[in-house]
Write a protein that holds these residues in place. Structure first.
Motif, PDB file in Angstrom:
ATOM      1  N   VAL A  96       0.842  -1.203   0.000  1.00 33.63           N
ATOM      2  CA  VAL A  96       0.000   0.000   0.000  1.00 33.63           C
ATOM      3  C   VAL A  96       0.877   1.253   0.000  1.00 33.63           C
ATOM      4  O   VAL A  96       0.642   2.199  -0.773  1.00 33.63           O
ATOM      5  N   LYS A  99       2.551   1.810  -3.405  1.00 36.37           N
ATOM      6  CA  LYS A  99       1.608   2.330  -4.386  1.00 36.37           C
ATOM      7  C   LYS A  99       1.281   3.800  -4.121  1.00 36.37           C
ATOM      8  O   LYS A  99       1.154   4.595  -5.053  1.00 36.37           O
ATOM      9  N   LEU A 100       1.148   4.152  -2.866  1.00 40.82           N
ATOM     10  CA  LEU A 100       0.877   5.542  -2.522  1.00 40.82           C
ATOM     11  C   LEU A 100       2.072   6.427  -2.879  1.00 40.82           C
ATOM     12  O   LEU A 100       1.907   7.538  -3.408  1.00 40.82           O
ATOM     13  N   THR A 168      -5.073   4.245  -3.617  1.00 37.15           N
ATOM     14  CA  THR A 168      -3.748   4.865  -3.757  1.00 37.15           C
ATOM     15  C   THR A 168      -3.660   5.689  -5.036  1.00 37.15           C
ATOM     16  O   THR A 168      -3.242   6.861  -4.997  1.00 37.15           O
TER      17      THR A 168
END
Length: 214
Positions: A96, A99-100, A168
């Motif tokens: 996560v 991706k962010l 994201t």
């Protein structure tokens, strides 16, 4: 100047010029999409004439294909980096965060990819079938294995992946909307929010507590 040195110098100049064209094209495609972009816009952004640009790339399609080709392997890297031997919740949370980070650091690339998907993926359908889908299937199997072993709370693996992509990439693809709706620091810290959200969703003990409380 020796022939080899002259050849090296020409190669470097070509590389610099192509890089300038691709940088300008990324701006144009991210802003206007493939259909709205023109070679004149790209040439202007690169500080050259259109005939000069056509010496390096024969068409708008060729420039777009080069950008997508450079992007796709990079786009899969965070999913490939999930470690089957790691702690499941932390591995997914690292995914996560990666991706962010990509949405923050590569917003134009994210919009380029999103634009291609919205158009029906005419130029990357083979990549989706032969590159992305097998990797997603492998990750789904990994998540199911972790769940079966009691290391993750029960969750639909495919929907989990889709939700991570949505939550994201939103920060790149809808950055203009975020800037208007939540200017300044009103949007808060998306990383902290997503960490809390997915940790509560995926940690077996947290899920069991929710069940008892419900």
């Amino acid at each position: 100047m020796p022939v080899s040195d002259a050849s090296t110098a020409r190669s470097r100049r070509r590389h610099r010029t192509e890089a300038a064209i691709l940088e300008a094209a990324l701006d144009v495609f991210a802003l206007h999409g493939f259909r709205g972009a023109t070679l004149d816009q790209i040439a202007e952004g690169a500080g050259m004439s259109k005939p000069n640009l056509l010496y390096y790339f024969a068409s708008k399609e060729e420039v777009h294909a080069r950008l997508l080709g450079d992007l796709l392997d990079h786009w899969l890297a965070p999913l490939r980096a999930i470690d089957p031997g790691g702690e499941p919740v932390e591995e997914i949370l690292r995914y996560v965060r990666r991706k962010l980070d990509m949405s923050r650091d590569y917003p134009r690339e994210s919009r380029l990819f999103a634009g291609e998907i919205i158009a029906g993926a005419p130029r990357i359908s083979d990549f989706l079938v032969h590159g992305l889908r097998p990797l997603v299937d492998e990750t789904v199997g990994l998540i199911r294995g972790w769940t079966a072993a009691g290391r993750l709370a029960p969750v639909d693996p495919m929907q989990l992946i889709f939700s991570i992509w949505a939550l994201t990439q939103h920060h790149a693809d809808f950055a203009a909307q975020i800037a208007i709706v939540a200017p300044g620091d009103r949007a808060g810290d998306p990383g902290a929010f997503l960490d809390q959200l997915y940790r509560r969703l995926l940690t077996p003990e947290a899920a069991a507590e929710r069940i008892r409380a419900g």
